[in-house]
Design a protein around this motif. Structure first.
Motif, PDB file in Angstrom:
ATOM      1  N   ASP A 177       1.013  -1.196  -0.051  1.00 15.16           N
ATOM      2  CA  ASP A 177       0.071   0.050   0.134  1.00 15.16           C
ATOM      3  C   ASP A 177       1.041   1.224   0.033  1.00 15.16           C
ATOM      4  OD1 ASP A 177      -2.280  -1.599   0.133  1.00 15.16           O
ATOM      5  OD2 ASP A 177      -2.644  -1.265   2.222  1.00 15.16           O
ATOM      6  N   THR A 178       2.088   1.064   0.582  1.00 17.24           N
ATOM      7  CA  THR A 178       2.933   2.505   0.602  1.00 17.24           C
ATOM      8  C   THR A 178       3.756   2.584  -0.711  1.00 17.24           C
ATOM      9  OG1 THR A 178       4.366   0.873   1.899  1.00 17.24           O
ATOM     10  CG2 THR A 178       3.025   2.411   3.076  1.00 17.24           C
ATOM     11  N   VAL A 179       3.627   1.976  -1.630  1.00 14.35           N
ATOM     12  CA  VAL A 179       4.467   1.760  -2.777  1.00 14.35           C
ATOM     13  C   VAL A 179       4.326   3.369  -3.443  1.00 14.35           C
ATOM     14  CG1 VAL A 179       5.233   0.986  -5.001  1.00 14.35           C
ATOM     15  CG2 VAL A 179       4.959  -0.493  -3.280  1.00 14.35           C
ATOM     16  N   THR A 180       3.163   3.616  -3.654  1.00 11.74           N
ATOM     17  CA  THR A 180       2.825   5.030  -3.993  1.00 11.74           C
ATOM     18  C   THR A 180       2.349   6.144  -3.331  1.00 11.74           C
ATOM     19  OG1 THR A 180       0.493   4.061  -4.574  1.00 11.74           O
ATOM     20  CG2 THR A 180       2.132   3.765  -6.444  1.00 11.74           C
ATOM     21  N   ASN A 181       2.598   5.906  -2.188  1.00 13.38           N
ATOM     22  CA  ASN A 181       2.327   6.749  -0.986  1.00 13.38           C
ATOM     23  C   ASN A 181       3.390   8.011  -1.018  1.00 13.38           C
ATOM     24  OD1 ASN A 181       2.061   8.508   1.346  1.00 13.38           O
ATOM     25  ND2 ASN A 181       0.708   6.884   2.125  1.00 13.38           N
ATOM     26  N   ALA A 182       3.068   9.192  -1.503  1.00 14.30           N
ATOM     27  CA  ALA A 182       3.986  10.493  -1.754  1.00 14.30           C
ATOM     28  C   ALA A 182       4.165  11.295  -0.653  1.00 14.30           C
ATOM     29  CB  ALA A 182       3.638  11.473  -2.935  1.00 14.30           C
ATOM     30  N   THR A 183       2.915  10.956   0.554  1.00 12.62           N
ATOM     31  CA  THR A 183       3.201  11.822   1.630  1.00 12.62           C
ATOM     32  C   THR A 183       4.285  11.108   2.772  1.00 12.62           C
ATOM     33  OG1 THR A 183       1.376  10.828   2.833  1.00 12.62           O
ATOM     34  CG2 THR A 183       0.602  12.203   1.421  1.00 12.62           C
ATOM     35  N   ILE A 184       4.534  10.126   2.592  1.00 11.05           N
ATOM     36  CA  ILE A 184       5.562   9.538   3.483  1.00 11.05           C
ATOM     37  C   ILE A 184       6.957   9.864   2.823  1.00 11.05           C
ATOM     38  CG2 ILE A 184       6.406   7.523   4.783  1.00 11.05           C
ATOM     39  CD1 ILE A 184       3.907   6.182   3.774  1.00 11.05           C
ATOM     40  N   THR A 185       7.690  10.633   3.570  1.00  9.79           N
ATOM     41  CA  THR A 185       9.173  11.257   3.117  1.00  9.79           C
ATOM     42  C   THR A 185      10.107  10.345   3.888  1.00  9.79           C
ATOM     43  OG1 THR A 185       8.778  12.821   4.626  1.00  9.79           O
ATOM     44  CG2 THR A 185       8.226  13.415   2.501  1.00  9.79           C
TER      45      THR A 185
END
Ligand SMILES: *[C@@H]1O[C@H](CO)[C@@H](O)[C@H](O)[C@H]1NC(C)=O
Ligand SMILES: *[C@@H]1O[C@H](CO)[C@@H](O)[C@H](O)[C@H]1NC(C)=O
Ligand SMILES: *[C@@H]1O[C@H](CO)[C@@H](O)[C@H](O)[C@H]1NC(C)=O
Ligand SMILES: *[C@@H]1O[C@H](CO)[C@@H](O)[C@H](O)[C@H]1NC(C)=O
Ligand SMILES: *[C@@H]1O[C@H](CO)[C@@H](O)[C@H](O)[C@H]1NC(C)=O
Length: 328
Positions: A177-185
């Protein structure tokens, strides 16, 4: 005569050593500061938490998602729990899954099985809905599976020391689920937030009496048919899984360090999946890149784009059982 004396005293010494070992073992068991001795043969109850790789279908579960209830039907009575039956061959492989092969508890009332399988895993689960949104409102994330167990199952299903094993296999959806999560830096920080929530749940289960744990790490999901066609996504997913598994390993050690009376075991599913996928022929697989969502996926490693076939579950269970016997 001489040699007879020797062998007699040698076997006497051996006998004494065995008795001594048994005595020490007994003493350790009575000492609450030390780990309970693990013996797979004596395990009668397996409590499980996880996602689609682990869930089994119950007659009171959500079809294709759970053994009992869902997020919108979270509570159940003791009668509902105890009369709930496992529906055979209704897992993410459309066959039996690793927990069923491991326990031999394939269908019907778990309480009728020699090793009872009490499976609170929920398909599609992440660790914590406060960290990553649920795929749909019915899904019970891992931390809530534990809350559900504590509130409605802990008083009902036995979990005596030495006879109970708890399995934890989560992170497949979190890493995907986090592969495309841009808010996690800052992913190092992110995985630590995830692990903190995960191990708060493990601690809560431990404090409620589950004291023998098997932790399983995330397999190389970048090798699923869903990822193979997209090298960029696969590379990122691989990185996330490596980071997740590294964070998991360090949190398992930290958990073990502050819980000296708890037995902690691990199984490296990541290495095991890679080993099979690198040597498929040796294990009877002829196709590791495609999938067959069909009743007899002969030779296929993957059942659909994200889940392994029943044959993989069966081999996995055999390997985990050998590992558990090894730890005994
Ligand atoms: C169990 O699986 C069978 C075969 O796939 C299917 O016909 C049945 O509807 C499933 N049962 C449940 C409760 O999902
Ligand atoms: C459950 O899964 C089976 C096989 O994958 C499918 O045939 C069935 O329609 C599903 N049931 C529901 C209620 O989605
Ligand atoms: C995560 O869960 C969903 C169900 O909500 C499933 O369809 C999906 O394939 C899973 N993702 C991975 C990477 O396995
Ligand atoms: C991305 O991760 C953040 C941080 O946990 C979370 O709040 C957000 O909902 C996630 N977005 C998606 C689309 O999953
Ligand atoms: C694997 O299965 C897929 C889907 O059926 C097929 O397209 C592909 O050619 C197969 N690969 C091999 C090596 O047999």
């Amino acid at each position: 005569m001489r040699s007879l004396t020797f062998s007699l005293s040698a076997s006497l010494a051996g006998l004494l050593q065995i008795c001594y070992g048994a005595l020490i073992g007994e003493m350790s068991n009575e000492n609450h500061g030390l780990k309970p001795k693990f013996n797979w043969e004596e395990i009668e109850f397996v409590h499980a938490f996880g996602d689609s790789y682990s869930f089994v279908q119950g007659t009171r579960g959500e079809a294709n998602f759970s053994f009992i209830g869902d997020a919108l039907h979270f509570a159940f009575t003791p009668e509902q729990l105890l009369s709930n039956e496992i529906v055979a061959r209704n897992t993410s492989s459309d066959g039996s899954n690793w927990l069923e092969f491991l326990t031999g508890c394939f269908s019907g009332l778990p309480s009728k099985c020699k090793k009872q399988l009490w499976d609170f895993s929920f398909a599609g689960a992440d660790i914590d809905a406060n960290i990553l949104p649920r795929h749909s409102s019915d899904i019970i994330p891992l931390v809530d599976q534990v809350k559900q167990w504590i509130s409605f199952a802990a008083d009902i299903i036995p979990h005596p020391h030495g006879k109970t094993l708890t399995t934890w296999w989560i992170g497949i959806n979190d890493t995907g689920d986090t592969v495309t999560n841009a808010t996690i830096t800052d992913f190092d920080a992110f995985w630590n937030v995830e692990m903190t929530s995960y191990f708060d749940a493990v601690q809560a289960a431990t404090d409620r009496g589950l004291r023998t744990h098997l932790f399983i790490n995330v397999p190389p999901e970048e090798r699923t048919p869903a990822s193979l066609g997209n090298p960029t996504k696969a590379a990122l997913l691989k990185t996330h899984i490596d980071e997740f598994n590294t964070a998991l390993a360090s949190h398992i050690s930290a958990f073990e360090a502050v819980n000296p009376g708890v037995t902690v075991m691990t199984f490296d599913a990541h290495s095991w999946f890679n080993m099979i996928l690198d040597n498929p022929q040796h294990f009877g697989f002829t196709n590791t890149t495609g999938f067959c969502t069909c009743p007899e996926p002969e030779g296929f490693f993957w059942f659909n784009t994200a889940h392994p076939t029943e044959r993989v579950h069966e081999l996995l269970a055999k390997t985990i059982e050998a590992h558990l016997i090894d730890q005994s």
